[in-house]
Design a protein around this motif. Structure first.
Motif, PDB file in Angstrom:
ATOM      1  N   GLU A  73       3.846  12.598  28.520  1.00 48.51           N
ATOM      2  CA  GLU A  73       3.366  12.362  27.216  1.00 48.51           C
ATOM      3  C   GLU A  73       3.831  12.581  26.243  1.00 48.51           C
ATOM      4  N   ILE A  74       3.942  12.223  25.002  1.00 49.70           N
ATOM      5  CA  ILE A  74       4.585  13.385  23.954  1.00 49.70           C
ATOM      6  C   ILE A  74       3.558  13.028  22.519  1.00 49.70           C
ATOM      7  N   ARG A  75       3.778  14.098  22.508  1.00 49.23           N
ATOM      8  CA  ARG A  75       2.427  14.642  21.404  1.00 49.23           C
ATOM      9  C   ARG A  75       3.103  15.098  19.955  1.00 49.23           C
ATOM     10  N   VAL A  76       3.161  15.491  18.951  1.00 50.68           N
ATOM     11  CA  VAL A  76       2.848  16.125  17.679  1.00 50.68           C
ATOM     12  C   VAL A  76       2.023  16.865  17.252  1.00 50.68           C
ATOM     13  N   THR A  77       1.753  17.656  17.425  1.00 52.39           N
ATOM     14  CA  THR A  77       0.877  18.913  16.530  1.00 52.39           C
ATOM     15  C   THR A  77       1.298  19.713  15.277  1.00 52.39           C
ATOM     16  N   GLY A  78       0.001  19.942  14.585  1.00 53.97           N
ATOM     17  CA  GLY A  78       0.175  21.230  13.786  1.00 53.97           C
ATOM     18  C   GLY A  78       0.211  22.651  14.662  1.00 53.97           C
ATOM     19  N   LEU A  79       0.972  23.804  13.910  1.00 57.45           N
ATOM     20  CA  LEU A  79       0.681  24.447  14.049  1.00 57.45           C
ATOM     21  C   LEU A  79      -0.445  25.647  13.834  1.00 57.45           C
ATOM     22  N   GLN A  80      -1.765  26.237  14.873  1.00 55.77           N
ATOM     23  CA  GLN A  80      -2.867  26.832  14.302  1.00 55.77           C
ATOM     24  C   GLN A  80      -2.980  28.519  13.885  1.00 55.77           C
ATOM     25  N   THR A  81      -3.116  28.746  13.560  1.00 57.01           N
ATOM     26  CA  THR A  81      -2.694  30.973  13.014  1.00 57.01           C
ATOM     27  C   THR A  81      -4.319  31.240  13.424  1.00 57.01           C
ATOM     28  N   PRO A  82      -5.041  31.009  14.777  1.00 56.26           N
ATOM     29  CA  PRO A  82      -6.241  31.382  14.448  1.00 56.26           C
ATOM     30  C   PRO A  82      -6.714  32.881  14.627  1.00 56.26           C
ATOM     31  N   PHE A  83      -5.556  33.938  14.398  1.00 51.92           N
ATOM     32  CA  PHE A  83      -6.417  35.096  14.881  1.00 51.92           C
ATOM     33  C   PHE A  83      -5.650  35.456  13.078  1.00 51.92           C
ATOM     34  N   LYS A  84      -6.318  37.302  13.246  1.00 52.27           N
ATOM     35  CA  LYS A  84      -5.951  37.414  12.023  1.00 52.27           C
ATOM     36  C   LYS A  84      -4.610  38.344  11.107  1.00 52.27           C
ATOM     37  N   ASP A  85      -3.978  37.934  12.075  1.00 51.90           N
ATOM     38  CA  ASP A  85      -2.327  38.138  11.954  1.00 51.90           C
ATOM     39  C   ASP A  85      -1.954  37.548  11.182  1.00 51.90           C
ATOM     40  N   SER A  86      -1.770  36.414  11.809  1.00 50.79           N
ATOM     41  CA  SER A  86      -1.499  35.006  10.672  1.00 50.79           C
ATOM     42  C   SER A  86      -0.398  34.125  11.921  1.00 50.79           C
ATOM     43  N   VAL A  87      -0.068  35.099  12.784  1.00 54.20           N
ATOM     44  CA  VAL A  87       1.204  35.086  12.893  1.00 54.20           C
ATOM     45  C   VAL A  87       0.265  33.604  14.567  1.00 54.20           C
ATOM     46  N   THR A  88       1.528  32.815  14.998  1.00 55.13           N
ATOM     47  CA  THR A  88       1.059  31.445  15.528  1.00 55.13           C
ATOM     48  C   THR A  88       0.825  31.493  17.323  1.00 55.13           C
ATOM     49  N   VAL A  89      -0.329  31.275  16.978  1.00 56.08           N
ATOM     50  CA  VAL A  89      -0.559  31.336  19.391  1.00 56.08           C
ATOM     51  C   VAL A  89       1.019  31.469  20.252  1.00 56.08           C
ATOM     52  N   GLU A  90       1.483  30.098  19.809  1.00 58.16           N
ATOM     53  CA  GLU A  90       3.269  29.896  20.569  1.00 58.16           C
ATOM     54  C   GLU A  90       4.153  30.930  19.646  1.00 58.16           C
ATOM     55  N   THR A  91       4.439  31.978  19.296  1.00 55.27           N
ATOM     56  CA  THR A  91       5.022  33.497  18.965  1.00 55.27           C
ATOM     57  C   THR A  91       4.336  34.508  18.923  1.00 55.27           C
ATOM     58  N   GLN A  92       3.351  34.369  19.372  1.00 57.86           N
ATOM     59  CA  GLN A  92       2.661  35.912  19.865  1.00 57.86           C
ATOM     60  C   GLN A  92       3.191  36.724  20.021  1.00 57.86           C
ATOM     61  N   TRP A  93       4.233  36.214  21.745  1.00 58.36           N
ATOM     62  CA  TRP A  93       4.514  37.205  22.502  1.00 58.36           C
ATOM     63  C   TRP A  93       5.507  38.064  21.901  1.00 58.36           C
ATOM     64  N   LEU A  94       5.982  37.477  21.052  1.00 56.24           N
ATOM     65  CA  LEU A  94       7.394  38.284  20.527  1.00 56.24           C
ATOM     66  C   LEU A  94       6.530  39.688  19.654  1.00 56.24           C
ATOM     67  N   HIS A  95       5.702  39.471  19.344  1.00 60.55           N
ATOM     68  CA  HIS A  95       4.698  40.655  19.248  1.00 60.55           C
ATOM     69  C   HIS A  95       4.488  41.665  19.569  1.00 60.55           C
ATOM     70  N   ASP A  96       4.282  41.090  20.987  1.00 68.05           N
ATOM     71  CA  ASP A  96       3.798  41.900  22.788  1.00 68.05           C
ATOM     72  C   ASP A  96       2.138  41.760  23.020  1.00 68.05           C
ATOM     73  N   CYS A  97       2.418  40.406  22.589  1.00 67.72           N
ATOM     74  CA  CYS A  97       0.748  39.831  22.991  1.00 67.72           C
ATOM     75  C   CYS A  97       0.217  38.691  23.694  1.00 67.72           C
ATOM     76  N   LEU A  98      -0.370  38.456  24.249  1.00 68.97           N
ATOM     77  CA  LEU A  98      -0.687  37.595  25.485  1.00 68.97           C
ATOM     78  C   LEU A  98      -1.990  36.625  24.552  1.00 68.97           C
TER      79      LEU A  98
END
Length: 353
Positions: free
Chosen positions: A259-284
């Protein structure tokens, strides 16, 4: 469970690619077959043999390791106690010896494939569970490698081509070079770019792989019969869900397609960083993730083993953002939100209803 499956799970465990379900499978087998605990220790000892002083893993080296393994295998007991008949003892030792041969072959192949000692990929960079690293490639591109990941490329990188192979998760900031497209190969798809920034998550043990575009553009092609090429725009993500192994064929007799799907990114947290790249900021970070997938993330993030002893609990969804919290603090927060309990024994975490 076959011998090959048992040894495969051992090697996947040592490489950090073992899923929570596979860990349960391995633990169950060892619990029902205590004799294999000794063989498990042998394989782990062979795997941990230092290679930094060995320039080539040749036949002589493997033969020495095999002789040592064979001698120890001959000393294994047939079972609990000393009351096993002589015939059963001989058969058990035969089976263990056969399994040890398979172990040697698998570990030897594992050295070649995972550590790049005799492959055309001359450079291999890998991270252990619970660790991350960053590097600059010969062309000036920057790469950040998440826990339990491996990146490899050959000696011609930046001259003849710019191709890398990724198992795990990495963030790329690629230097522009119109004459040499940058290509990332994963087990699910290939990504072709000229100059851009994007995140790739492609752990072999995960059922889903992802490619997230931050800026620029990337083109994805699949590693199966699907001939489509998908072009992502900034702030878009492609999710590749692997076909269900339990149904190898569709009703028409054709191979099951992913299954393949394309979606938009979400920034649900206050720092405006996407969920997918939070690990770069040492966040799980995770949003609406199933607990079984969060267990894999926790396992890689903290270098622990996580088991979930309830099928319904595995499918329950959670969201969360954690920075600098211990694994106990993360589990306690999830426990309060999800109504489950857990136990910790050394590096093993067991989650129960």
């Amino acid at each position: 469970m076959s011998y090959n499956r048992f040894l495969e799970l051992l090697l996947r465990k040592k490489s950090g690619a073992l899923s929570a379900e596979e860990q349960e499978e391995l633990n169950g087998f060892l619990g029902n077959n205590p004799n294999y605990q000794e063989l498990s220790g042998m394989v782990e000892q062979l795997y941990e043999t230092p290679l930094k002083e060995i320039r080539e893993v040749d036949r002589t080296y493997l033969r020495k390791r095999w002789d040592s393994l064979k001698q120890r295998t001959a000393q294994l007991p047939a079972g609990a106690g000393n009351q096993a008949p002589a015939g059963k003892t001989r058969r058990m030792r035969y089976y263990m010896a056969a399994a040890s041969v398979a172990a040697l072959l698998l570990v030897g192949a594992f050295y070649f494939q995972r550590r790049g000692l005799t492959t055309t990929r001359d450079t291999v960079v890998a991270t252990k569970m619970g660790s991350k690293t960053s590097m600059k490639l010969p062309d000036g591109s920057q790469v950040w490698l998440n826990a339990g990941s491996e990146l490899s490329y050959d000696k011609d990188f930046g001259k003849v081509n710019r191709e890398v192979h990724l198992s795990g998760e990495a963030y790329f900031d690629v230097t522009h070079d119109a004459e040499h497209p940058f290509i990332v190969h994963t087990n699910s798809f290939n990504i072709r770019v000229l100059g851009t920034a994007f995140n790739v998550k492609a752990y072999t043990s995960d059922k889903e792989s992802e490619a997230t575009l931050v800026r620029g553009s990337i083109e994805l092609s699949m590693n199966n019969e699907d001939t489509r090429k998908i072009l992502l725009k900034p702030n878009e993500k492609l999710v590749f869900k692997k076909a269900d192994d339990s149904r190898e064929k569709t009703v028409r007799g054709e191979s099951a397609m992913p299954e393949i799907r394309v979606t938009g990114l979400q920034t649900p947290f206050k720092d405006s960083v996407t969920v997918e790249t939070q690990w770069l900021h040492d966040c799980l970070a995770f949003r609406d993730h199933k607990l079984k997938d969060i267990a894999s993330m926790i396992s890689r993030w903290y270098g622990v083993t996580v088991e979930i002893n309830d099928a319904d609990l595995k499918e329950k969804e959670f969201s969360g953002l954690f920075k600098d919290e211990s694994v106990e603090q993360v589990l306690h927060a999830l426990k309060l939100a999800g109504g489950f309990d857990y136990t910790i024994s050394k590096n093993k975490i067991t989650i129960v209803p």
